[in-house]
Design a protein around this motif. Sequence first.
Motif, PDB file in Angstrom:
ATOM      1  N   UNK A   8     -23.796 -61.521   2.462  1.00  0.00           N
ATOM      2  CA  UNK A   8     -25.316 -61.095   2.787  1.00  0.00           C
ATOM      3  C   UNK A   8     -25.352 -60.160   3.659  1.00  0.00           C
ATOM      4  N   UNK A   9     -24.725 -60.220   4.953  1.00  0.00           N
ATOM      5  CA  UNK A   9     -24.782 -59.337   5.853  1.00  0.00           C
ATOM      6  C   UNK A   9     -24.520 -57.881   5.517  1.00  0.00           C
ATOM      7  N   UNK A  10     -23.526 -57.645   4.578  1.00  0.00           N
ATOM      8  CA  UNK A  10     -23.186 -56.365   4.219  1.00  0.00           C
ATOM      9  C   UNK A  10     -24.459 -56.005   3.218  1.00  0.00           C
ATOM     10  N   UNK A  11     -25.001 -56.919   2.593  1.00  0.00           N
ATOM     11  CA  UNK A  11     -26.180 -56.301   1.587  1.00  0.00           C
ATOM     12  C   UNK A  11     -27.302 -56.028   2.493  1.00  0.00           C
ATOM     13  N   UNK A  12     -27.380 -56.605   3.603  1.00  0.00           N
ATOM     14  CA  UNK A  12     -28.437 -56.220   4.559  1.00  0.00           C
ATOM     15  C   UNK A  12     -28.401 -54.760   5.141  1.00  0.00           C
ATOM     16  N   UNK A  13     -26.912 -54.616   5.334  1.00  0.00           N
ATOM     17  CA  UNK A  13     -26.655 -53.146   6.027  1.00  0.00           C
ATOM     18  C   UNK A  13     -26.970 -52.160   5.118  1.00  0.00           C
ATOM     19  N   UNK A  14     -26.739 -52.430   3.745  1.00  0.00           N
ATOM     20  CA  UNK A  14     -26.834 -51.622   2.648  1.00  0.00           C
ATOM     21  C   UNK A  14     -28.340 -51.166   2.574  1.00  0.00           C
ATOM     22  N   UNK A  15     -29.037 -52.307   2.321  1.00  0.00           N
ATOM     23  CA  UNK A  15     -30.411 -52.034   2.018  1.00  0.00           C
ATOM     24  C   UNK A  15     -31.269 -51.811   3.178  1.00  0.00           C
ATOM     25  N   UNK A  16     -30.894 -52.228   4.379  1.00  0.00           N
ATOM     26  CA  UNK A  16     -31.796 -52.182   5.746  1.00  0.00           C
ATOM     27  C   UNK A  16     -32.753 -53.182   5.253  1.00  0.00           C
ATOM     28  N   UNK A  18     -34.640 -53.463   2.726  1.00  0.00           N
ATOM     29  CA  UNK A  18     -35.910 -53.145   1.798  1.00  0.00           C
ATOM     30  C   UNK A  18     -35.559 -53.842   0.578  1.00  0.00           C
ATOM     31  N   UNK A  19     -36.534 -54.524   0.186  1.00  0.00           N
ATOM     32  CA  UNK A  19     -36.576 -55.293  -1.287  1.00  0.00           C
ATOM     33  C   UNK A  19     -36.536 -54.222  -2.690  1.00  0.00           C
ATOM     34  N   UNK A  20     -36.834 -53.068  -2.242  1.00  0.00           N
ATOM     35  CA  UNK A  20     -36.890 -52.015  -3.341  1.00  0.00           C
ATOM     36  C   UNK A  20     -35.611 -51.349  -3.606  1.00  0.00           C
ATOM     37  N   UNK A  21     -34.682 -51.424  -2.361  1.00  0.00           N
ATOM     38  CA  UNK A  21     -33.478 -50.498  -2.546  1.00  0.00           C
ATOM     39  C   UNK A  21     -32.366 -51.306  -3.475  1.00  0.00           C
ATOM     40  N   UNK A  22     -31.825 -50.612  -4.259  1.00  0.00           N
ATOM     41  CA  UNK A  22     -30.937 -51.100  -5.150  1.00  0.00           C
ATOM     42  C   UNK A  22     -29.298 -51.137  -4.365  1.00  0.00           C
ATOM     43  N   UNK A  23     -28.403 -51.979  -4.927  1.00  0.00           N
ATOM     44  CA  UNK A  23     -27.209 -52.122  -4.470  1.00  0.00           C
ATOM     45  C   UNK A  23     -26.354 -52.493  -5.739  1.00  0.00           C
ATOM     46  N   UNK A  24     -25.091 -52.178  -5.294  1.00  0.00           N
ATOM     47  CA  UNK A  24     -23.874 -52.902  -6.743  1.00  0.00           C
ATOM     48  C   UNK A  24     -23.035 -53.399  -5.899  1.00  0.00           C
ATOM     49  N   UNK A  25     -22.085 -54.060  -6.553  1.00  0.00           N
ATOM     50  CA  UNK A  25     -20.878 -54.786  -6.162  1.00  0.00           C
ATOM     51  C   UNK A  25     -20.040 -54.124  -5.549  1.00  0.00           C
ATOM     52  N   UNK A  51     -29.468 -68.786  -5.802  1.00  0.00           N
ATOM     53  CA  UNK A  51     -30.507 -69.225  -4.605  1.00  0.00           C
ATOM     54  C   UNK A  51     -31.694 -68.421  -4.512  1.00  0.00           C
ATOM     55  N   UNK A  52     -31.788 -67.359  -5.369  1.00  0.00           N
ATOM     56  CA  UNK A  52     -33.186 -66.762  -5.476  1.00  0.00           C
ATOM     57  C   UNK A  52     -33.146 -65.703  -4.255  1.00  0.00           C
ATOM     58  N   UNK A  53     -32.046 -65.277  -3.660  1.00  0.00           N
ATOM     59  CA  UNK A  53     -31.944 -64.335  -2.536  1.00  0.00           C
ATOM     60  C   UNK A  53     -31.984 -62.963  -3.011  1.00  0.00           C
ATOM     61  N   UNK A  54     -31.167 -62.723  -4.121  1.00  0.00           N
ATOM     62  CA  UNK A  54     -31.136 -61.392  -4.953  1.00  0.00           C
ATOM     63  C   UNK A  54     -31.469 -61.526  -6.164  1.00  0.00           C
ATOM     64  N   UNK A  60     -26.694 -50.861 -16.048  1.00  0.00           N
ATOM     65  CA  UNK A  60     -26.480 -49.495 -16.544  1.00  0.00           C
ATOM     66  C   UNK A  60     -24.859 -49.388 -16.940  1.00  0.00           C
ATOM     67  N   UNK A  61     -24.474 -49.255 -18.118  1.00  0.00           N
ATOM     68  CA  UNK A  61     -23.018 -49.013 -18.383  1.00  0.00           C
ATOM     69  C   UNK A  61     -22.330 -50.362 -17.558  1.00  0.00           C
ATOM     70  N   UNK A  62     -21.250 -50.128 -17.132  1.00  0.00           N
ATOM     71  CA  UNK A  62     -20.745 -51.325 -16.341  1.00  0.00           C
ATOM     72  C   UNK A  62     -21.213 -51.938 -15.172  1.00  0.00           C
ATOM     73  N   UNK A  63     -22.181 -50.990 -14.742  1.00  0.00           N
ATOM     74  CA  UNK A  63     -22.620 -51.405 -13.204  1.00  0.00           C
ATOM     75  C   UNK A  63     -24.044 -52.235 -13.392  1.00  0.00           C
ATOM     76  N   UNK A  64     -23.858 -53.207 -12.531  1.00  0.00           N
ATOM     77  CA  UNK A  64     -25.118 -54.207 -12.293  1.00  0.00           C
ATOM     78  C   UNK A  64     -25.741 -53.888 -11.139  1.00  0.00           C
ATOM     79  N   UNK A  65     -27.035 -53.552 -11.002  1.00  0.00           N
ATOM     80  CA  UNK A  65     -27.930 -53.277  -9.727  1.00  0.00           C
ATOM     81  C   UNK A  65     -28.898 -54.308  -9.265  1.00  0.00           C
ATOM     82  N   UNK A  66     -28.446 -54.692  -8.058  1.00  0.00           N
ATOM     83  CA  UNK A  66     -29.206 -55.818  -7.808  1.00  0.00           C
ATOM     84  C   UNK A  66     -30.200 -55.269  -6.515  1.00  0.00           C
ATOM     85  N   UNK A  67     -31.396 -56.097  -6.367  1.00  0.00           N
ATOM     86  CA  UNK A  67     -32.301 -55.800  -5.253  1.00  0.00           C
ATOM     87  C   UNK A  67     -32.251 -57.130  -4.580  1.00  0.00           C
ATOM     88  N   UNK A  68     -32.736 -57.090  -3.236  1.00  0.00           N
ATOM     89  CA  UNK A  68     -33.351 -58.316  -2.598  1.00  0.00           C
ATOM     90  C   UNK A  68     -34.505 -58.994  -3.075  1.00  0.00           C
TER      91      UNK A  68
END
Length: 188
Positions: A8-16, A18-25, A51-54, A60-68
């Motif tokens: 989760x902390x890694x996700x926060x560092x990636x997105x800052x 921001x609940x609009x910024x996408x991230x992948x595994x 848990x409803x956090x992300x 898109x293709x094999x990639x799954x894009x998540x948001x907070x």
Amino acid sequence: MDSKDEIFNAILRITGGDDTKEFTKTAVTRELGLSKPSSKIDKALKELEEEGVIKVKAKRGNATYYVLVKKSLNQKTESSLSVQQPAIQLPAQQNEIKQALREVLEEFFGKPKSFEDLDKTYEFMKDSLGYVSIENLRKQLGLSIEQFMAKFGDYVLSNYELIPGGKDGFIKGGVLYGIIRRKDHVRV
């Protein structure tokens, strides 16, 4: 190795946060310093999604894009920060950083000016009547008008006579007083 909170902390560092910024595994994997995604990351992402956090925003293709998810983000960050917030710097490190910053500022701006510096510069610059232009005095000290007034304004008002004229100075009663003379100056 990688707990859900670390992920989760890694996700926060990636997105800052921001609940609009996408991230992948893959982005989470790289942020954790790993070369390949692990099943622990998959499991943690699935738990965070349950848990409803992300949430999944797109596939898109094999990639799954998540948001907070904005609602649960505040609750999760508060609990995560209260538990895992390490001390950033020790007091000894802060003193070292302050000292280094002072050295850089002195290199760039010069040493801070004192009232003694003002008086010495005044004595050097005064004419036969003891007059000195505030503009010339502050330029000799290497200060902007704002710096000069902030540092020496009250000192000048209490120790020097104000004389009308000049380009920089004090405005009093609609008159610009830009020339000064020491109050203890003996008139001839």
